[in-house]
Design a protein around this motif. Sequence first.
Motif, PDB file in Angstrom:
ATOM      1  N   LEU A 179       0.815  -1.221   0.000  1.00 28.29           N
ATOM      2  CA  LEU A 179       0.000   0.000   0.000  1.00 28.29           C
ATOM      3  C   LEU A 179       0.851   1.274   0.000  1.00 28.29           C
ATOM      4  O   LEU A 179       0.321   2.373   0.044  1.00 28.29           O
ATOM      5  CB  LEU A 179      -0.926   0.012   1.226  1.00 28.29           C
ATOM      6  N   SER A 181       2.751   2.754  -2.309  1.00 26.85           N
ATOM      7  CA  SER A 181       2.545   3.626  -3.460  1.00 26.85           C
ATOM      8  C   SER A 181       1.201   4.350  -3.353  1.00 26.85           C
ATOM      9  O   SER A 181       1.096   5.549  -3.636  1.00 26.85           O
ATOM     10  CB  SER A 181       2.608   2.797  -4.749  1.00 26.85           C
ATOM     11  N   ASN A 182       0.179   3.633  -2.933  1.00 31.54           N
ATOM     12  CA  ASN A 182      -1.150   4.227  -2.771  1.00 31.54           C
ATOM     13  C   ASN A 182      -1.129   5.330  -1.718  1.00 31.54           C
ATOM     14  O   ASN A 182      -1.681   6.411  -1.904  1.00 31.54           O
ATOM     15  CB  ASN A 182      -2.143   3.129  -2.370  1.00 31.54           C
ATOM     16  N   GLU A 186      -0.974   8.079  -4.208  1.00 29.82           N
ATOM     17  CA  GLU A 186      -2.303   7.664  -4.657  1.00 29.82           C
ATOM     18  C   GLU A 186      -2.264   6.891  -5.967  1.00 29.82           C
ATOM     19  O   GLU A 186      -3.130   7.046  -6.836  1.00 29.82           O
ATOM     20  CB  GLU A 186      -3.236   8.880  -4.771  1.00 29.82           C
ATOM     21  N   ARG A 187      -1.247   6.044  -6.118  1.00 28.42           N
ATOM     22  CA  ARG A 187      -1.189   5.110  -7.239  1.00 28.42           C
ATOM     23  C   ARG A 187      -1.251   3.703  -6.662  1.00 28.42           C
ATOM     24  O   ARG A 187      -0.358   3.285  -5.920  1.00 28.42           O
ATOM     25  CB  ARG A 187       0.084   5.314  -8.066  1.00 28.42           C
ATOM     26  N   ASP A 188      -2.305   2.970  -6.976  1.00 25.13           N
ATOM     27  CA  ASP A 188      -2.609   1.699  -6.331  1.00 25.13           C
ATOM     28  C   ASP A 188      -1.802   0.565  -6.945  1.00 25.13           C
ATOM     29  O   ASP A 188      -2.026   0.171  -8.093  1.00 25.13           O
ATOM     30  CB  ASP A 188      -4.101   1.412  -6.460  1.00 25.13           C
ATOM     31  N   ASN A 190      -1.995  -2.484  -6.263  1.00 24.78           N
ATOM     32  CA  ASN A 190      -2.823  -3.663  -6.456  1.00 24.78           C
ATOM     33  C   ASN A 190      -3.832  -3.519  -7.594  1.00 24.78           C
ATOM     34  O   ASN A 190      -4.665  -4.395  -7.809  1.00 24.78           O
ATOM     35  CB  ASN A 190      -3.544  -4.001  -5.146  1.00 24.78           C
ATOM     36  N   ARG A 191      -3.700  -2.393  -8.312  1.00 26.58           N
ATOM     37  CA  ARG A 191      -4.504  -2.209  -9.530  1.00 26.58           C
ATOM     38  C   ARG A 191      -3.598  -1.831 -10.701  1.00 26.58           C
ATOM     39  O   ARG A 191      -4.037  -1.276 -11.691  1.00 26.58           O
ATOM     40  CB  ARG A 191      -5.593  -1.156  -9.305  1.00 26.58           C
ATOM     41  N   GLU A 193      -0.608   0.108 -10.775  1.00 27.80           N
ATOM     42  CA  GLU A 193      -0.011   1.434 -10.922  1.00 27.80           C
ATOM     43  C   GLU A 193       1.124   1.712  -9.938  1.00 27.80           C
ATOM     44  O   GLU A 193       1.376   2.851  -9.572  1.00 27.80           O
ATOM     45  CB  GLU A 193      -1.105   2.497 -10.772  1.00 27.80           C
ATOM     46  N   CYS A 194       1.833   0.692  -9.502  1.00 30.30           N
ATOM     47  CA  CYS A 194       2.883   0.877  -8.492  1.00 30.30           C
ATOM     48  C   CYS A 194       3.978   1.822  -8.975  1.00 30.30           C
ATOM     49  O   CYS A 194       4.492   1.701 -10.088  1.00 30.30           O
ATOM     50  CB  CYS A 194       3.499  -0.474  -8.128  1.00 30.30           C
TER      51      CYS A 194
END
Length: 407
Positions: A179, A181-182, A186-188, A190-191, A193-194
Motif C-alpha cells: 500500500l 505507493s497508494n 495515490e497510485r494503487d 494492487n490495480r 499502478e505501483c
Amino acid sequence: MKKIELLAPAGDLEKLKIAVDYGADAVYFGGEMFGLRSGAKNFTVEEIQEGVSYAHDRGKKVHMTVNIFAHNEDITELEQYLHRIKEISIDAFIVSDPGVMMAIRAVMPEAEIHLSTQANMTNYRTAEFWGKQGVKRIVLARELTFGEIKELREKLPEDMELESFIQGAMCISYSGRCLLSNFMIERDANRGECAHPCRWKYHLVEEQRPGEYFPVEEDERGTYILNSRDLCMIEHIPDLIQSGLASLKIEGRMKSIFYVATVVGAYRRAIDAYYADPEGYVFNPDWLNELKKVSHREFTTGFYYNQPTNKDQNYQTSAYTRDYTFVGLVKSYDHETGMAVVEQRNKMRLGDEIEVFGPFTDYFAQKIEILLDEENQPIEAAPHPQQIVKIRMKQPVAEKYMLRKQK
C-alpha cells in the motif's frame, strides 16, 4: 521426467515473439486493463490473437494476467472485456481475486485458472482450498523456501501444478501486496499502478527539526531501507527442478527485448544442460555472466534457502547496474556478402567493439569494420533511433540476433 517449463514475460507483442524465439516454453502477458503492469505497453485484443497464434504455431503456451484486486467499478467493464476475448485460445488466466475468477468462469467455463502470486499462497491447506475452486496451478508466494515447496508438492494432488519466480525484481512487501505507493502518491499497486517507492531514498527526520535529515546509516547520501536485491537462481537449476515445481517464472514485463532475450537464453541453456545429463551437470559461469550484461541490481536467492537478511538488501543505491548497451537488432542477413541489415537501438560507431548473440547460441565478439547506410554508403556512426544500417559480420547471423557493446 517431464521437463520443467520456462515461463517468460511479454510486455508487448515484440517481446512475446522474442521470448518464444529465444527458448521460452510459455509466455505471460497482460491485456490493456486488469493486469498489474499498467506501465507496460500491453496487448490490444488484436495483438492477443496474433501473439497466441504465433506462440501456438511454435508449440508454446500463452498465459494472460488478470490479477488486479477489482473494485466495484471494475466488474462490469471486466465482464465486457472477457466477452471480447473469450474466443481467443488463451491457455491460462493468472488471477488473484476470487470475484475475477468467478467472472472468468461465468464467461469461459472451461478456462484454465492459475492463482497469481498476489494471492499469497503459502501452505498446502490454502492450496487445497484453491484446488477445490478449480485452480490448476499455484504461482507460489515468493516467501517460500525449498523445504516448504517440497512439502507442498508431497501433500497436493499430482495434477495441481506449482510455479515460482526465479529471476527479477523482489518486492519488499508480502508477495506484492503493498500500500506504500497508494499512500504516498495515490497510485494503487494492487490495480497495476505501483510507483516503486520502495526504491526511493530515505532519511530520518525528527518532528521538531523539519529540514534536518539524519542518515539512517552513517552515509551522507541517505539509505534505501526498503530496496531489495534482484532474485537470481540460475546457479541452482538442479534444486529448482528437483523441488517439484512445474514452471520457472521470469519477472519483467516492463523490461526490454534485450533483457528478455538475454535472460531467457541463459536459463534455456542451463535447463537444457541439466536435462541432457542430470548426473554430470556442471554449472557454467558464462550463464551468470550473461545475466549480468542486462540491467540489474545485485543478486540474491531470496527466500529459497533461508529467510533473507540485511545482505539481501542494498542500502547504498536503488540504481541498476548497466554495463552493456543494446545497440542493434538484426533484421536480415546476406550469406554471400556477410552483411547484416540492422535496426539501431542505441548509438554505435565505426570501430566499436560489439558482442553478437542469437537464440540458442553463444555470443561472439567483433569490431564494426564496415558500417553502411541503407543506400550502401559508408558512414561513421548510427546516431538515430531505429536507423537502418548494414554491418559486416564475422560469423553468420539471422533475423532477431542482437548486438550489444560494453559501456
